[in-house]
Scaffold this motif. Structure first.
Motif, short mmCIF file in Angstrom:
data_model
loop_
_atom_site.label_atom_id
_atom_site.label_comp_id
_atom_site.label_asym_id
_atom_site.label_seq_id
_atom_site.Cartn_x
_atom_site.Cartn_y
_atom_site.Cartn_z
N UNK A 81 -7.21 6.12 5.67
CA UNK A 81 -8.00 6.37 4.46
C UNK A 81 -7.56 5.43 3.34
N UNK A 82 -6.25 5.19 3.23
CA UNK A 82 -5.74 4.26 2.22
C UNK A 82 -6.31 2.87 2.42
N UNK A 83 -6.37 2.42 3.68
CA UNK A 83 -6.96 1.11 3.98
C UNK A 83 -8.42 1.08 3.57
N UNK A 89 -0.91 2.58 12.11
CA UNK A 89 -1.60 2.90 10.87
C UNK A 89 -0.77 2.52 9.66
N UNK A 90 0.53 2.76 9.71
CA UNK A 90 1.42 2.37 8.61
C UNK A 90 1.45 0.86 8.46
N UNK A 91 1.55 0.16 9.60
CA UNK A 91 1.58 -1.31 9.56
C UNK A 91 0.29 -1.87 8.98
N UNK A 92 -0.87 -1.32 9.38
CA UNK A 92 -2.15 -1.80 8.86
C UNK A 92 -2.28 -1.54 7.36
N UNK A 93 -1.80 -0.40 6.91
CA UNK A 93 -1.88 -0.09 5.49
C UNK A 93 -0.97 -1.01 4.68
N UNK A 94 0.23 -1.25 5.19
CA UNK A 94 1.15 -2.18 4.52
C UNK A 94 0.54 -3.57 4.45
N UNK A 95 -0.03 -4.02 5.57
CA UNK A 95 -0.67 -5.33 5.62
C UNK A 95 -1.80 -5.42 4.60
N UNK A 96 -2.60 -4.36 4.49
CA UNK A 96 -3.72 -4.40 3.55
C UNK A 96 -3.25 -4.47 2.11
N UNK A 97 -2.15 -3.77 1.82
CA UNK A 97 -1.55 -3.88 0.48
C UNK A 97 -1.20 -5.34 0.16
N UNK A 98 -0.60 -6.00 1.13
CA UNK A 98 -0.11 -7.37 0.91
C UNK A 98 -1.22 -8.41 0.83
N UNK A 99 -2.39 -8.11 1.38
CA UNK A 99 -3.47 -9.10 1.41
C UNK A 99 -4.54 -8.86 0.35
N UNK A 100 -4.37 -7.84 -0.48
CA UNK A 100 -5.37 -7.55 -1.50
C UNK A 100 -5.55 -8.71 -2.47
N UNK A 101 -6.80 -8.97 -2.82
CA UNK A 101 -7.10 -10.00 -3.80
C UNK A 101 -7.41 -9.43 -5.17
N UNK A 102 -6.97 -8.20 -5.42
CA UNK A 102 -7.15 -7.54 -6.72
C UNK A 102 -5.78 -7.09 -7.22
N UNK A 103 -5.65 -6.86 -8.53
CA UNK A 103 -4.37 -6.37 -9.05
C UNK A 103 -3.96 -5.06 -8.37
N UNK A 104 -2.68 -4.94 -8.07
CA UNK A 104 -2.19 -3.71 -7.44
C UNK A 104 -0.84 -3.35 -8.04
N UNK A 116 8.82 4.03 5.74
CA UNK A 116 7.51 3.42 5.93
C UNK A 116 6.38 4.25 5.36
N UNK A 117 6.59 5.56 5.29
CA UNK A 117 5.58 6.42 4.71
C UNK A 117 5.31 6.11 3.27
N UNK A 118 6.31 5.56 2.57
CA UNK A 118 6.15 5.14 1.18
C UNK A 118 5.62 3.72 1.08
N UNK A 119 6.25 2.80 1.81
CA UNK A 119 5.90 1.39 1.64
C UNK A 119 4.47 1.10 2.09
N UNK A 120 3.90 1.97 2.91
CA UNK A 120 2.53 1.77 3.38
C UNK A 120 1.52 1.71 2.24
#
Length: 316
Positions: free
Chosen positions: A138-140, A176-191, A202-206
Motif C-alpha cells: 500500500x505504501x508503494x 514487500x519491504x525491499x520494494x517499498x524501500x526501493x520506491x522511497x529511494x527512487x522518488x522524484x518528489x520531495x520526501x 526493516x519495518x521502519x526503513x521501508x
C-alpha cells in the motif's frame, strides 16, 4: 485519561499524588495553596532534571510510551482534508500502515505512517503498528500516486518492526519491504520521514528511506530492538538495558553518525506530556524541510537522496 508513569518517573508520580491529595484536602480543610505551589515547582524541577539525563534505555521506554502521539494524532493535528486510501490492490488492507491524500499548510501531500493504536481494540486493529506485506505494498501504491501527481511524501515512523508471522512470510514480507524501500529511494518528489517513537529495523526503513530523515528527541531508531539484540548477544532478553546502552539508538547518536538529518525537540516530560507543543514542533520542522526542497528537479532530489544514503558509514 489517567497519566501513565514510567518506572524512572515514580518520584515525580509521588509528588503529583501529594499535590492531588492536598488539592482534595483544600476543599474540606482549608487552603494549602502555598504547599501545593511548592510541590508543583519541585515536581517541575525534578521532571526537567530527569529528562535532561535520560540514558538510552530510558529513552527507549519514552519512545514506547502508550500515551505518546500516534499517526492518527498527527493527521488530526497537522493535516486537513485527509482522504485515506486503503488496500494494496493484491491481497487486502493492512491498518498497521495508514496513508492517503491530505493538505499540509494548504499544500497537497501524500502522508502515511505506522499506527499502533491507543487501547486494546485499536491495537489489535492496527496490529500494534507491525505491518504485513499488504501495508508495504500500500505504501508503494501511495508513493506511485505521489510521483504521478508531483506531491511530496511525508512519512511518520513508529513501529517495533515488521510483522514476523507465518502468513506475512508466505505473502512475501521481505520482498514487500525491499520494494517499498526501493520506491522511497527512487522518488522524484520531495520526501521527508520522521521517527516519532520506535524506528524498528526493516519495518521502519521501508517508509523511512527519505530525502530527509528526522527524529523526535526521545525516539529511537535501530536495526533490532534492545531485547532482540540482548537475546542474540547474551541469550538473555533481560539484558535489554545493556544492549540499548551499547547500540547507539538515540537521536543524538544517530545525528552524529549522519544516519538522520535533524532532531525535533520534545516538551519537558516527553511528547506524551504536551501533545500540542509536540505537534507544533513537528509541523514547523516538516514545513521548513519542505521549503528547503522547493524548486529542486526530480533528478536533483534523487541525486541528493542517493548521496545521503551512500555517505552513511563512510570513513574520513
Amino acid at each position: 485519561m489517567a497519566t501513565h508513569y514510567l518506572e524512572f518517573e515514580k518520584p515525580i508520580a509521588d509528588l503529583e499524588a501529594k499535590i492531588e491529595e492536598l488539592g482534595l484536602l483544600s476543599a474540606t480543610s482549608g487552603s494549602f495553596e502555598t504547599e501545593i505551589e511548592g510541590l508543583r515547582k519541585k515536581a517541575e524541577q525534578l521532571r526537567k532534571k530527569t529528562y535532561a539525563d535520560l540514558d538510552p534505555w530510558m529513552k527507549t521506554q519514552v519512545a514506547r510510551h502508550p500515551q505518546r502521539p500516534h499517526f492518527v494524532d498527527y493527521v488530526a493535528g497537522l493535516f486537513t482534508d485527509f482522504v485515506e486510501l486503503r488496500g494494496d490492490r493484491q491481497f487486502g488492507d493492512d491498518q498497521a500502515i495508514i496513508g492517503g491524500l491530505a493538505r499540509f499548510k494548504d499544500r497537497p501531500v501524500v502522508v502515511m505512517g505506522h499506527e499502533k493504536g491507543h487501547d486494546t481494540a485499536t491495537r489489535l486493529t492496527h496490529n500494534f503498528g507491525m505491518a504485513r506485506p499488504e501495508g508495504y505494498r500500500k505504501a508503494v501504491r501511495l508513493m506511485d500516486l505521489a510521483e504521478r501527481f508531483g506531491l511530496p511524501v511525508l512519512s511518520f515512523v513508529d513501529t517495533a518492526g515488521a510483522y514476523p508471522g507465518l502468513g506475512a512470510e508466505e505473502r512475501g514480507q521481505a520482498e514487500a519491504i525491499a520494494r517499498s524501500t526501493e520506491r522511497c529511494l527512487t522518488l522524484g518528489v520531495p520526501s521527508i520521514a520522521i521517527v516519532t517513537g520506535e524506528g524498528g529495523s526493516g519495518g521502519a526503513i521501508a517508509i523511512a528511506a527519505a530525502g530527509r530523515v528526522l527524529m523526535l528527541e526521545h525516539s529511537i531508531y535501530s536495526v533490532i530492538s534492545p531485547e532482540g539484540a540482548a537475546g542474540i548477544l547474551w541469550r538473555d532478553g533481560a539484558r535489554a538495558r545493556d544492549a540499548a546502552m551499547a547500540m547507539r539508538i538515540t537521536a543524538p547518536d544517530l545525528l552524529d553518525l549522519k544516519i538522520i538529518d535533524r532532531i525535533v525537540p520534545e516538551p519537558v516530560g516527553g511528547a506524551h506530556a504536551d501533545r500540542e507543543t509536540t505537534l507544533a514542533n513537528v509541523g514547523d520542522a516538516l514545513s521548513e524541510e519542505l521549503q528547503a526542497m522547493d524548486g529542486l528537479s526530480p533528478a536533483e532530489l534523487r541525486a541528493r537522496r542517493a548521496e545521503r544514503f551512500y555517505a552513511i558509514g563512510r570513513l574520513g
